[in-house]
Motif scaffolding. Structure first.
Motif, PDB file in Angstrom:
ATOM      1  N   ALA A  35       0.832  -1.190   0.000  1.00 33.00           N
ATOM      2  CA  ALA A  35       0.000   0.000   0.000  1.00 33.00           C
ATOM      3  C   ALA A  35       0.872   1.247   0.000  1.00 33.00           C
ATOM      4  N   GLN A  36       0.259   2.378  -0.371  1.00 32.79           N
ATOM      5  CA  GLN A  36       0.961   3.650  -0.303  1.00 32.79           C
ATOM      6  C   GLN A  36       1.379   3.898   1.139  1.00 32.79           C
ATOM      7  N   PRO A  37       2.665   4.141   1.381  1.00 36.38           N
ATOM      8  CA  PRO A  37       3.140   4.302   2.756  1.00 36.38           C
ATOM      9  C   PRO A  37       2.599   5.566   3.382  1.00 36.38           C
ATOM     10  N   PRO A  38       2.594   5.635   4.721  1.00 37.50           N
ATOM     11  CA  PRO A  38       2.118   6.840   5.381  1.00 37.50           C
ATOM     12  C   PRO A  38       3.010   8.012   5.055  1.00 37.50           C
ATOM     13  N   GLY A  39       2.446   9.205   5.074  1.00 39.95           N
ATOM     14  CA  GLY A  39       3.224  10.406   4.780  1.00 39.95           C
ATOM     15  C   GLY A  39       2.319  11.506   4.318  1.00 39.95           C
ATOM     16  N   MET A  40       2.898  12.587   3.845  1.00 38.46           N
ATOM     17  CA  MET A  40       2.103  13.708   3.383  1.00 38.46           C
ATOM     18  C   MET A  40       1.444  13.373   2.055  1.00 38.46           C
ATOM     19  N   THR A  41       0.396  14.091   1.739  1.00 42.64           N
ATOM     20  CA  THR A  41      -0.295  13.882   0.471  1.00 42.64           C
ATOM     21  C   THR A  41       0.641  14.180  -0.675  1.00 42.64           C
ATOM     22  N   ALA A  42       0.631  13.335  -1.679  1.00 41.66           N
ATOM     23  CA  ALA A  42       1.534  13.513  -2.810  1.00 41.66           C
ATOM     24  C   ALA A  42       1.265  14.837  -3.501  1.00 41.66           C
ATOM     25  N   SER A 208      22.577  12.319   7.167  1.00 40.94           N
ATOM     26  CA  SER A 208      21.681  11.177   7.298  1.00 40.94           C
ATOM     27  C   SER A 208      20.342  11.414   6.617  1.00 40.94           C
ATOM     28  N   GLU A 209      19.921  10.423   5.838  1.00 39.17           N
ATOM     29  CA  GLU A 209      18.556  10.355   5.320  1.00 39.17           C
ATOM     30  C   GLU A 209      18.015   8.966   5.640  1.00 39.17           C
ATOM     31  N   LEU A 210      18.122   8.591   6.914  1.00 34.23           N
ATOM     32  CA  LEU A 210      17.688   7.266   7.362  1.00 34.23           C
ATOM     33  C   LEU A 210      16.289   7.289   7.956  1.00 34.23           C
ATOM     34  N   GLY A 211      15.956   8.339   8.693  1.00 36.54           N
ATOM     35  CA  GLY A 211      14.620   8.489   9.235  1.00 36.54           C
ATOM     36  C   GLY A 211      14.315   7.609  10.429  1.00 36.54           C
ATOM     37  N   ARG A 212      13.103   7.777  10.950  1.00 34.76           N
ATOM     38  CA  ARG A 212      12.593   6.957  12.043  1.00 34.76           C
ATOM     39  C   ARG A 212      11.602   5.948  11.486  1.00 34.76           C
ATOM     40  N   THR A 220      10.370   7.832   8.225  1.00 38.41           N
ATOM     41  CA  THR A 220      10.129   9.258   8.025  1.00 38.41           C
ATOM     42  C   THR A 220      11.308  10.044   8.555  1.00 38.41           C
ATOM     43  N   LEU A 221      11.832  10.953   7.750  1.00 38.11           N
ATOM     44  CA  LEU A 221      12.962  11.756   8.184  1.00 38.11           C
ATOM     45  C   LEU A 221      12.602  12.545   9.441  1.00 38.11           C
ATOM     46  N   THR A 222      13.557  12.676  10.346  1.00 34.35           N
ATOM     47  CA  THR A 222      13.353  13.496  11.529  1.00 34.35           C
ATOM     48  C   THR A 222      13.384  14.967  11.130  1.00 34.35           C
ATOM     49  N   PRO A 223      12.853  15.861  11.977  1.00 36.39           N
ATOM     50  CA  PRO A 223      12.934  17.289  11.645  1.00 36.39           C
ATOM     51  C   PRO A 223      14.358  17.765  11.386  1.00 36.39           C
ATOM     52  N   ASP A 559       6.208  13.664  -1.285  1.00 37.18           N
ATOM     53  CA  ASP A 559       6.245  12.711  -0.176  1.00 37.18           C
ATOM     54  C   ASP A 559       7.619  12.063  -0.057  1.00 37.18           C
ATOM     55  N   SER A 560       8.216  11.742  -1.188  1.00 37.12           N
ATOM     56  CA  SER A 560       9.501  11.030  -1.185  1.00 37.12           C
ATOM     57  C   SER A 560      10.647  11.896  -0.689  1.00 37.12           C
ATOM     58  N   PHE A 561      10.415  13.181  -0.482  1.00 38.98           N
ATOM     59  CA  PHE A 561      11.440  14.032   0.095  1.00 38.98           C
ATOM     60  C   PHE A 561      11.630  13.714   1.575  1.00 38.98           C
ATOM     61  N   VAL A 562      10.572  13.240   2.224  1.00 39.28           N
ATOM     62  CA  VAL A 562      10.650  12.994   3.669  1.00 39.28           C
ATOM     63  C   VAL A 562      10.410  11.540   4.043  1.00 39.28           C
ATOM     64  N   THR A 563       9.984  10.702   3.117  1.00 37.88           N
ATOM     65  CA  THR A 563       9.728   9.294   3.450  1.00 37.88           C
ATOM     66  C   THR A 563      10.779   8.410   2.788  1.00 37.88           C
ATOM     67  N   ARG A 564      11.129   7.330   3.472  1.00 36.92           N
ATOM     68  CA  ARG A 564      12.153   6.409   2.994  1.00 36.92           C
ATOM     69  C   ARG A 564      11.646   4.977   3.106  1.00 36.92           C
ATOM     70  N   ARG A 565      12.246   4.085   2.334  1.00 38.88           N
ATOM     71  CA  ARG A 565      11.870   2.683   2.377  1.00 38.88           C
ATOM     72  C   ARG A 565      13.042   1.847   2.871  1.00 38.88           C
ATOM     73  N   SER A 566      12.723   0.746   3.511  1.00 38.84           N
ATOM     74  CA  SER A 566      13.745  -0.156   4.004  1.00 38.84           C
ATOM     75  C   SER A 566      14.336  -0.956   2.860  1.00 38.84           C
ATOM     76  N   ALA A 567      15.625  -1.273   2.988  1.00 38.45           N
ATOM     77  CA  ALA A 567      16.263  -2.116   1.978  1.00 38.45           C
ATOM     78  C   ALA A 567      15.619  -3.491   1.930  1.00 38.45           C
TER      79      ALA A 567
END
Length: 572
Positions: A35-42, A208-212, A220-223, A559-567
Motif C-alpha cells: 500500500a501507499q506508505p504513510p506520509g504527506m499527500t503527494a 543522514s537520510e535514514l529516518g525513524r 520518516t525523516l526526523t525534523p 512525499d519522497s522528500f521525507v519518506t524512505r523505504r527499508s532495503a
C-alpha cells in the motif's frame, strides 16, 4: 588522532555501503506491491511521461541513504560552521562526476586518500580556529574555560557539526577530550582535540537520510534530517539558525513549514548560487576548465587578459549571471533559457565574442540584436568551449550533450576499442566533413546519426565559443536534423537559433529538466519504483507550465522528500 580518523571513516564506509546499495545499477524494484506508505499527500499529481500518459504516477518512498558531503558542500559547511573565510580544503580528493553531476551517492567513495585528507584538513582547520579570535568566539560560546564551558561548547558545537543534538554518550565522549591527562590542563588543547574528532566523524562527513521507523517497512525523516535535506538542496551547506530552530520546535514535520523554508532558502543569494551550480553541472560546463586548446589555432583566448583561464572564468560568470537572471529576475520560464536575445559579458569576454565592450570587469547584460546567432544556453562559452576538441569544434560532443542531457534520450556507448580520434589526413577540410567521413557509414552511423546532425547546428562557433563563418577556409554549414525524437519524423533546422527554438518548445526537454533537478537534488538517477516521483514532478512542471523556481520548490513538497523505504522491501 590517526587511529580515531581511521575508525571514524571506516564506520562511514560501512554505513554508506549498506545504504547506497539500494540504488545500485541493478535498479531496485518493489517486491510484493504494498500500500501507499504513510506520509504527506503527494504533490504535483498528473500522469507519467513528459507530456502526460494513460497511467497516473505512483510515488514511492526514496531509498534510505547516508550522503557524503561533496567537496563544495564540505568547503561551504566548514566555512559556516567555523566562521573561517576561504578554508583550504584542496587536499580532499575531487568528486567523481557522473553524467556531469557531483551529487551522485553511488559515485562517492571513501578511500585511504580521503581518510588522510580529512584528518590533515581537520587539524589545519582546528589550528586556524584557535588562532582566529572571531572564529574561536563563534565556536566556543563561553569564556570561563572550565568543565561547564567545555560541556557547553561540546553541546552547542556538536549540534551544529552533526546537524542534530548529540546523544548522551556522544556528549560524554567529546567532553572527555578536555581531560587534563590529554590537555595538561590547557583548555584550547581540549577544544582542538574535540574539533578534530568531530570533523572526521561520519556524523559530520555524511548527512543522514535514514529516518525513524514509521512501520510497514517505511521511515520518516526526523525534523533535523529534513533541515539538512533542505539546506543542502537549496544552499549546499549546513542548516542556518532558522532551520535549526524550526527543527527543534518540530515544525519541520509539517508540509506548510517545509514549503515556507524551501521558498526562503531558494530566494536567498545562496539559493541563486545553488541553482546556477545545478545548471552548470547539467550542461557539464566545468569541462571548459580542463579543456586543452591549441594556442596556434586560438591565439585570441591566450592573448586575452588572464589568458585562457581568465577567459573561462569570464564564461563561468556569464553562465551564472544568465541563468540566475532567467530563473529569478526575468520570465522564470523554461523557453527563455534557450531563446534569450541577450547575454552577460565583461570586457574580456566581449572581445572573444566580437561584442562591444560594456566597460566592466563584471558580467553585464548586453543585447545581442536582431538576427544574432548567439543567445541562450546552447551558445554560452562554457558549453561551447567544454564540448570541443583541442583545435576544432566537435559536433559529436555537442550533439551528444544536447540529446542525452537536455532531451534525456539515451545514446548507446561506442563499441569497445573504437578510436574516436580525428587524425591528420582525414578526408574533408571542415570539421563537419571530417566527422561525416569517419562516422557517416557502417556501424558508427547508427549512433552518430543521433548526435552529429544535432551538433552541426552549432558549427557557427569554433572550439572556444567564438563565432565563425569559415572553417579551414570553407563556408560553415549549420544545417542539421534531429532524428528519432519527434513521432512525426526527423526535424530539420538551420543554425543555433532554430535548434534552440526546438529545444525551447520540446516537452521532452522540459521533462528532462524536471528529471535532472530530481537527480541533482536527491543524489541518484531514479529507476523503477523511484521513477514515480520523477513522473509526478515532470507532469507538474510540464503540464502545469510551472516557473523554474516553482519546480525547485516542488522537490521539497514531494512525499519522497521525507519518506524512505527499508532495503528489506527492495529486490536488488
Amino acid at each position: 588522532m590517526r587511529s580515531l580518523c581511521l575508525a571514524a571513516v571506516a564506520v562511514s564506509v560501512v554505513l554508506a555501503a549498506g545504504c547506497t546499495g539500494t540504488i545500485s545499477s541493478s535498479s531496485p524494484r518493489a517486491s510484493g506491491g504494498g500500500a501507499q506508505p504513510p506520509g504527506m499527500t503527494a504533490s504535483g499529481g498528473g500522469t507519467s511521461g513528459a507530456g502526460g500518459g494513460s497511467a497516473p504516477a505512483v510515488e514511492m518512498p526514496s531509498p534510505r541513504l547516508l550522503r557524503q558531503l561533496t567537496t563544495s558542500e564540505y568547503r561551504a559547511t566548514v566555512t559556516d560552521l567555523l566562521g573561517l573565510s576561504a578554508p583550504d580544503t584542496t587536499a580532499i580528493p575531487p568528486d567523481v562526476s557522473v553524467d556531469g553531476f557531483t551529487t551522485n551517492v553511488t559515485g562517492a567513495f571513501v578511500t585511504e586518500a580521503h581518510m588522510d585528507a580529512y584528518a590533515s584538513v581537520a587539524t589545519a582547520l582546528a589550528t586556524r580556529v584557535l588562532a582566529d579570535a572571531g572564529s574561536m568566539t563563534k565556536v566556543v560560546p563561553c569564556t570561563t574555560k572550565d568543565a561547564a564551558c567545555a560541556a557547553k561548547f561540546v553541546s552547542s558545537f556538536g549540534q551544529r557539526a552533526f546537524r542534530r543534538p548529540l546523544t548522551t554518550d556522544e556528549q560524554a565522549r567529546y567532553v572527555a577530550f578536555f581531560d587534563p591527562s590529554l590537555t595538561n590542563g590547557d583548555f584550547a588543547t581540549g577544544v582542538s582535540l574535540a574539533l578534530r574528532a568531530m570533523l572526521i566523524s561520519p556524523h559530520f562527513l555524511f548527512r543522514s537520510e535514514l529516518g525513524r521507523d514509521a512501520g510497514n517497512g517505511t521511515f520518516t525523516l526526523t525534523p533535523y534530517e529534513i533541515a539538512s535535506a533542505l539546506s543542502y538542496t537549496y544552499w549546499g551547506t549546513m542548516p542556518d539558525d532558522a532551520l535549526f530552530a524550526s527543527a527543534a520546535s518540530g515544525a519541520l514535520a509539517t508540509r506548510v513549514e517545509i514549503e515556507k523554508q524551501a521558498r526562503r532558502l531558494l530566494a536567498d543569494p545562496r539559493g541563486r548560487a545553488r541553482v546556477a551550480t545545478f545548471f552548470s553541472e547539467w550542461l557539464e560546463a566545468p569541462r571548459a576548465y580542463v579543456a586543452t586548446k591549441d594556442q596556434g589555432t586560438y591565439p585570441a583566448v591566450f592573448a586575452a587578459p588572464g589568458g585562457l583561464p581568465g577567459v573561462v572564468d569570464s564564461m563561468r560568470a556569464e553562465e551564472d549571471a544568465f541563468v540566475t537572471n532567467v530563473v529569478f529576475d526575468s520570465t522564470k520560464k523554461f523557453d527563455e533559457l534557450f531563446t534569450a536575445d541577450y547575454t552577460f559579458v565583461d570586457d574580456r569576454l566581449a572581445a572573444i565574442y566580437g561584442l562591444p565592450a560594456p566597460g566592466s570587469s563584471t558580467p553585464t547584460k548586453v543585447a545581442l540584436g536582431a538576427g544574432a546567432r548567439r543567445g541562450g544556453l546552447l551558445t554560452l562559452g562554457m558549453f561551447l568551449m567544454g564540448h570541443a576538441r583541442t583545435n576544432e569544434s566537435s559536433p559529436t560532443q555537442r550533439g551528444h550533450m544536447i540529446r542525452a542531457n537536455l532531451l534525456c534520450h539515451d545514446v548507446p556507448p561506442p563499441p569497445p576499442g573504437v578510436d574516436a580520434t580525428v587524425k591528420p589526413g582525414t578526408p574533408g577540410k571542415t570539421a563537419r566533413e571530417q566527422i561525416e567521413a569517419l562516422t557517416g557509414s557502417g556501424t558508427c552511423a547508427t549512433c552518430h546519426t543521433l548526435m552529429n546532425p544535432i551538433g552541426y547546428g552549432l558549427e557557427g562557433f569554433d572550439g572556444t565559443g567564438a563565432e565563425r563563418t569559415l572553417d579551414n577556409g570553407e563556408a560553415v554549414d549549420t544545417s542539421g536534423v534531429i532524428n528519432d525524437i519527434d513521432p512525426a519524423g526527423p526535424v530539420t533546422f538551420n543554425g543555433p537559433r532554430e535548434l534552440s527554438n526546438f529545444v525551447a518548445k520540446s516537452a521532452d526537454a522540459r521533462g528532462c529538466l524536471a528529471a535532472m533537478v530530481h537527480r541533482y537534488t536527491r543524489g541518484f538517477l531514479a529507476r523503477d519504483v523511484d521513477e514515480g516521483a520523477v513522473d509526478k514532478l515532470r507532469a507538474a512542471f510540464v503540464g502545469g507550465d510551472l516557473d523554474i523556481p516553482e519546480l525547485f520548490v516542488q522537490i521539497a513538497l514531494q512525499d519522497s522528500f521525507v519518506t524512505r523505504r527499508s532495503a528489506d522491501t527492495v529486490d536488488r
